[in-house]
Design an enzyme around this catalytic site. Sequence first.
Site, PDB file in Angstrom:
ATOM      1  N   ASP A 186     -13.511   7.210   7.288  1.00 14.99           N
ATOM      2  CA  ASP A 186     -13.789   7.732   8.632  1.00 14.99           C
ATOM      3  C   ASP A 186     -14.624   8.995   8.516  1.00 14.99           C
ATOM      4  O   ASP A 186     -14.570   9.704   7.513  1.00 14.99           O
ATOM      5  CB  ASP A 186     -12.475   8.027   9.360  1.00 14.99           C
ATOM      6  CG  ASP A 186     -11.790   6.727   9.775  1.00 14.99           C
ATOM      7  OD1 ASP A 186     -12.504   5.800  10.208  1.00 14.99           O
ATOM      8  OD2 ASP A 186     -10.567   6.631   9.625  1.00 14.99           O
TER       9      ASP A 186
ATOM     10  N   HIS B   3      -8.130   2.758  -3.765  1.00 16.89           N
ATOM     11  CA  HIS B   3      -9.050   2.820  -2.623  1.00 16.89           C
ATOM     12  C   HIS B   3     -10.104   3.883  -2.955  1.00 16.89           C
ATOM     13  O   HIS B   3      -9.805   4.884  -3.610  1.00 16.89           O
ATOM     14  CB  HIS B   3      -8.325   3.247  -1.342  1.00 16.89           C
ATOM     15  CG  HIS B   3      -7.289   2.273  -0.865  1.00 16.89           C
ATOM     16  ND1 HIS B   3      -6.892   2.199   0.451  1.00 16.89           N
ATOM     17  CD2 HIS B   3      -6.569   1.324  -1.509  1.00 16.89           C
ATOM     18  CE1 HIS B   3      -5.966   1.254   0.590  1.00 16.89           C
ATOM     19  NE2 HIS B   3      -5.741   0.720  -0.590  1.00 16.89           N
TER      20      HIS B   3
ATOM     21  N   ARG C  97     -15.901   2.584   3.612  1.00 13.76           N
ATOM     22  CA  ARG C  97     -16.782   3.619   4.110  1.00 13.76           C
ATOM     23  C   ARG C  97     -15.995   4.907   4.336  1.00 13.76           C
ATOM     24  O   ARG C  97     -16.435   5.997   4.041  1.00 13.76           O
ATOM     25  CB  ARG C  97     -17.430   3.183   5.433  1.00 13.76           C
ATOM     26  CG  ARG C  97     -18.499   4.145   5.907  1.00 13.76           C
ATOM     27  CD  ARG C  97     -18.786   3.993   7.370  1.00 13.76           C
ATOM     28  NE  ARG C  97     -17.669   4.454   8.190  1.00 13.76           N
ATOM     29  CZ  ARG C  97     -17.678   4.510   9.509  1.00 13.76           C
ATOM     30  NH1 ARG C  97     -18.753   4.103  10.159  1.00 13.76           N
ATOM     31  NH2 ARG C  97     -16.638   4.940  10.188  1.00 13.76           N
TER      32      ARG C  97
ATOM     33  N   ALA D  68     -10.497  11.584   1.350  1.00 11.34           N
ATOM     34  CA  ALA D  68     -11.746  12.197   0.889  1.00 11.34           C
ATOM     35  C   ALA D  68     -11.649  13.719   0.812  1.00 11.34           C
ATOM     36  O   ALA D  68     -12.371  14.366   0.065  1.00 11.34           O
ATOM     37  CB  ALA D  68     -12.891  11.794   1.809  1.00 11.34           C
TER      38      ALA D  68
ATOM     39  N   GLU E  54       0.857  -1.197   0.000  1.00  8.64           N
ATOM     40  CA  GLU E  54       0.000   0.000   0.000  1.00  8.64           C
ATOM     41  C   GLU E  54       0.884   1.235   0.000  1.00  8.64           C
ATOM     42  O   GLU E  54       1.877   1.302   0.725  1.00  8.64           O
ATOM     43  CB  GLU E  54      -0.891   0.023   1.261  1.00  8.64           C
ATOM     44  CG  GLU E  54      -1.787   1.269   1.291  1.00  8.64           C
ATOM     45  CD  GLU E  54      -2.497   1.453   2.624  1.00  8.64           C
ATOM     46  OE1 GLU E  54      -3.507   0.779   2.844  1.00  8.64           O
ATOM     47  OE2 GLU E  54      -2.019   2.277   3.439  1.00  8.64           O
TER      48      GLU E  54
ATOM     49  N   THR F 124      -4.065   4.652  -1.390  1.00  7.32           N
ATOM     50  CA  THR F 124      -5.116   5.099  -0.470  1.00  7.32           C
ATOM     51  C   THR F 124      -5.859   6.312  -1.038  1.00  7.32           C
ATOM     52  O   THR F 124      -5.392   6.985  -1.963  1.00  7.32           O
ATOM     53  CB  THR F 124      -4.565   5.473   0.924  1.00  7.32           C
ATOM     54  OG1 THR F 124      -3.729   6.607   0.779  1.00  7.32           O
ATOM     55  CG2 THR F 124      -3.809   4.324   1.547  1.00  7.32           C
ATOM     56  N   TYR F 125      -7.008   6.563  -0.420  1.00 10.89           N
ATOM     57  CA  TYR F 125      -7.886   7.646  -0.872  1.00 10.89           C
ATOM     58  C   TYR F 125      -8.128   8.603   0.284  1.00 10.89           C
ATOM     59  O   TYR F 125      -8.493   8.179   1.386  1.00 10.89           O
ATOM     60  CB  TYR F 125      -9.220   7.025  -1.307  1.00 10.89           C
ATOM     61  CG  TYR F 125     -10.236   7.997  -1.841  1.00 10.89           C
ATOM     62  CD1 TYR F 125     -10.220   8.362  -3.176  1.00 10.89           C
ATOM     63  CD2 TYR F 125     -11.216   8.537  -1.012  1.00 10.89           C
ATOM     64  CE1 TYR F 125     -11.162   9.244  -3.678  1.00 10.89           C
ATOM     65  CE2 TYR F 125     -12.158   9.422  -1.509  1.00 10.89           C
ATOM     66  CZ  TYR F 125     -12.123   9.768  -2.834  1.00 10.89           C
ATOM     67  OH  TYR F 125     -13.054  10.644  -3.331  1.00 10.89           O
TER      68      TYR F 125
HETATM   69  P1  FAD Z   1     -17.711  -0.505   7.035  1.00 10.67           P
HETATM   70  O1  FAD Z   1     -17.457  -1.859   6.507  1.00 10.67           O
HETATM   71  O2  FAD Z   1     -18.891   0.223   6.499  1.00 10.67           O
HETATM   72  O3  FAD Z   1     -17.847  -0.626   8.633  1.00 10.67           O
HETATM   73  C1  FAD Z   1     -17.909   0.538   9.436  1.00 10.67           C
HETATM   74  C2  FAD Z   1     -18.608   0.205  10.758  1.00 10.67           C
HETATM   75  O4  FAD Z   1     -19.990  -0.032  10.520  1.00 10.67           O
HETATM   76  C3  FAD Z   1     -18.094  -1.063  11.443  1.00 10.67           C
HETATM   77  O5  FAD Z   1     -18.136  -0.833  12.828  1.00 10.67           O
HETATM   78  C4  FAD Z   1     -19.086  -2.142  11.038  1.00 10.67           C
HETATM   79  O6  FAD Z   1     -19.184  -3.160  12.014  1.00 10.67           O
HETATM   80  C5  FAD Z   1     -20.375  -1.344  10.918  1.00 10.67           C
HETATM   81  N1  FAD Z   1     -21.260  -1.835   9.868  1.00 10.67           N
HETATM   82  C6  FAD Z   1     -20.931  -2.110   8.596  1.00 10.67           C
HETATM   83  N2  FAD Z   1     -22.008  -2.495   7.893  1.00 10.67           N
HETATM   84  C7  FAD Z   1     -23.053  -2.474   8.763  1.00 10.67           C
HETATM   85  C8  FAD Z   1     -24.453  -2.745   8.628  1.00 10.67           C
HETATM   86  N3  FAD Z   1     -24.961  -3.131   7.462  1.00 10.67           N
HETATM   87  N4  FAD Z   1     -25.231  -2.604   9.737  1.00 10.67           N
HETATM   88  C9  FAD Z   1     -24.696  -2.190  10.938  1.00 10.67           C
HETATM   89  N5  FAD Z   1     -23.380  -1.907  11.101  1.00 10.67           N
HETATM   90  C10 FAD Z   1     -22.577  -2.043  10.027  1.00 10.67           C
HETATM   91  N6  FAD Z   1      -9.730   5.158   5.030  1.00 10.67           N
HETATM   92  C11 FAD Z   1      -9.648   6.143   4.113  1.00 10.67           C
HETATM   93  O7  FAD Z   1     -10.206   7.213   4.320  1.00 10.67           O
HETATM   94  N7  FAD Z   1      -8.930   5.977   2.952  1.00 10.67           N
HETATM   95  C12 FAD Z   1      -8.315   4.819   2.650  1.00 10.67           C
HETATM   96  O8  FAD Z   1      -7.687   4.698   1.604  1.00 10.67           O
HETATM   97  C13 FAD Z   1      -8.399   3.732   3.595  1.00 10.67           C
HETATM   98  N8  FAD Z   1      -7.828   2.546   3.332  1.00 10.67           N
HETATM   99  C14 FAD Z   1      -8.000   1.497   4.216  1.00 10.67           C
HETATM  100  C15 FAD Z   1      -7.471   0.245   3.893  1.00 10.67           C
HETATM  101  C16 FAD Z   1      -7.625  -0.828   4.767  1.00 10.67           C
HETATM  102  C17 FAD Z   1      -7.071  -2.180   4.386  1.00 10.67           C
HETATM  103  C18 FAD Z   1      -8.294  -0.641   6.011  1.00 10.67           C
HETATM  104  C19 FAD Z   1      -8.416  -1.785   6.973  1.00 10.67           C
HETATM  105  C20 FAD Z   1      -8.817   0.602   6.337  1.00 10.67           C
HETATM  106  C21 FAD Z   1      -8.700   1.679   5.441  1.00 10.67           C
HETATM  107  N9  FAD Z   1      -9.232   2.938   5.716  1.00 10.67           N
HETATM  108  C22 FAD Z   1      -9.131   3.956   4.796  1.00 10.67           C
HETATM  109  C23 FAD Z   1      -9.910   3.181   6.994  1.00 10.67           C
HETATM  110  C24 FAD Z   1     -11.423   2.921   6.909  1.00 10.67           C
HETATM  111  O9  FAD Z   1     -12.022   3.839   6.048  1.00 10.67           O
HETATM  112  C25 FAD Z   1     -11.978   3.037   8.331  1.00 10.67           C
HETATM  113  O10 FAD Z   1     -11.524   1.977   9.117  1.00 10.67           O
HETATM  114  C26 FAD Z   1     -13.477   3.237   8.447  1.00 10.67           C
HETATM  115  O11 FAD Z   1     -13.768   3.632   9.786  1.00 10.67           O
HETATM  116  C27 FAD Z   1     -14.313   1.977   8.182  1.00 10.67           C
HETATM  117  O12 FAD Z   1     -14.330   1.668   6.852  1.00 10.67           O
HETATM  118  P2  FAD Z   1     -14.980   0.275   6.339  1.00 10.67           P
HETATM  119  O13 FAD Z   1     -14.968   0.325   4.871  1.00 10.67           O
HETATM  120  O14 FAD Z   1     -14.355  -0.868   7.009  1.00 10.67           O
HETATM  121  O15 FAD Z   1     -16.480   0.471   6.893  1.00 10.67           O
END
Ligand code: FAD
Length: 298
Positions: free
Chosen positions: A109, A77, A107, A51, A16, A48-49
């Site tokens: 942060d 991303h 999603r 926002a 990454e 990475t992205y």
């Molecule tokens: P989600 O999968 O949507 O989960 C978020 C929260 O919601 C979790 O607590 C989950 O349990 C809950 N949830 C999910 N779906 C549901 C549902 N249907 N009903 C109820 N609860 C639900 N951030 C950036 O800004 N840019 C990046 O490039 C970036 N790259 C990343 C790469 C990796 C490998 C990882 C692990 C993280 C990265 N992040 C990045 C951070 C990430 O955006 C954050 O961790 C963010 O808080 C959660 O994103 P997610 O896609 O896992 O969210």
Amino acid sequence: MKISEILKKKSTISFEVFPPKNKNGDISSIYRTIEKLSALSPDFISVTYGAGGSTKGRTIEIASMIKHQYDMEAVAHLSCISSKKEDILWECEKLKEESIDNILALRGDYPEGSDGFDTKDLDFRYASELNEFIGENFPGQFCLSGACYPETHQEADGFQNDLLALKKKVDAGAEYLVSQIFFDNDYFYRLVREARKIGIQVPILAGIMPITNAKSLIRMTRMCGCSIPYQLSTMIEAHYDNPAVMQEIGINYAAWQMIDLITNGVDGIHIYTMNRPEIAESIFKNIPNALKEFRSND
Ligand code: FAD
């Protein structure tokens, strides 16, 4: 090429990188980073992205460079929490134009200082909704993937609920998963074991971050909520003010984690390089034979 196709044939090693932050928008330092990483023949490099801020929009540019200038597979991303549907359509069209086949759909942060962030009128609340939306609007165009959390996502209501949310993400189209960083491999093994039990069958890649100084370790653990095993914390406590020793600890600990993961049949290893290719190089030099064996496992 889609990463899911590569993963059908072999275990992967990937990196990454992030768009460099620079006041005048100059991202040229990334060329050197990519050039050096390309010498390690990764299966793909993800970008990475951000926002908001100065690096917004640079993800596609760098992913395109990885693909077309360096002839490697690239993953862009893409986060959705601050985006409208039309923004996502625009990003995906742009990725299509640049022939980028792979998206890590996130999603993201909540924006910093967003105490008053209104979650009511969001176009996307979860990564699974982003996966669904891209799948519906660009059927078959992209290989989608998602993030997973060995020690549970900070906002989740417990490990099991996070796992159920992960299943939704996979059902919505994520073809493989990349884990958050962890320093205790047992958390990763638990995630894989429990994920398989509830029918998550897609490859799960282990995210490894070599820690090379105490300050960034503390920042990362705060941000990601991952724990530090006793043995590692003892080493850091003893050597935190000696950068050279800290670097050795980071490189050797990551190398050890990787050998353990390889021994336990991990689907792939994704190294968070922090744009420091020399660290990845050192890890590779430490375990050349284990990596060779892992990579020849087609
Ligand atoms: P989600 O999968 O949507 O989960 C978020 C929260 O919601 C979790 O607590 C989950 O349990 C809950 N949830 C999910 N779906 C549901 C549902 N249907 N009903 C109820 N609860 C639900 N951030 C950036 O800004 N840019 C990046 O490039 C970036 N790259 C990343 C790469 C990796 C490998 C990882 C692990 C993280 C990265 N992040 C990045 C951070 C990430 O955006 C954050 O961790 C963010 O808080 C959660 O994103 P997610 O896609 O896992 O969210």
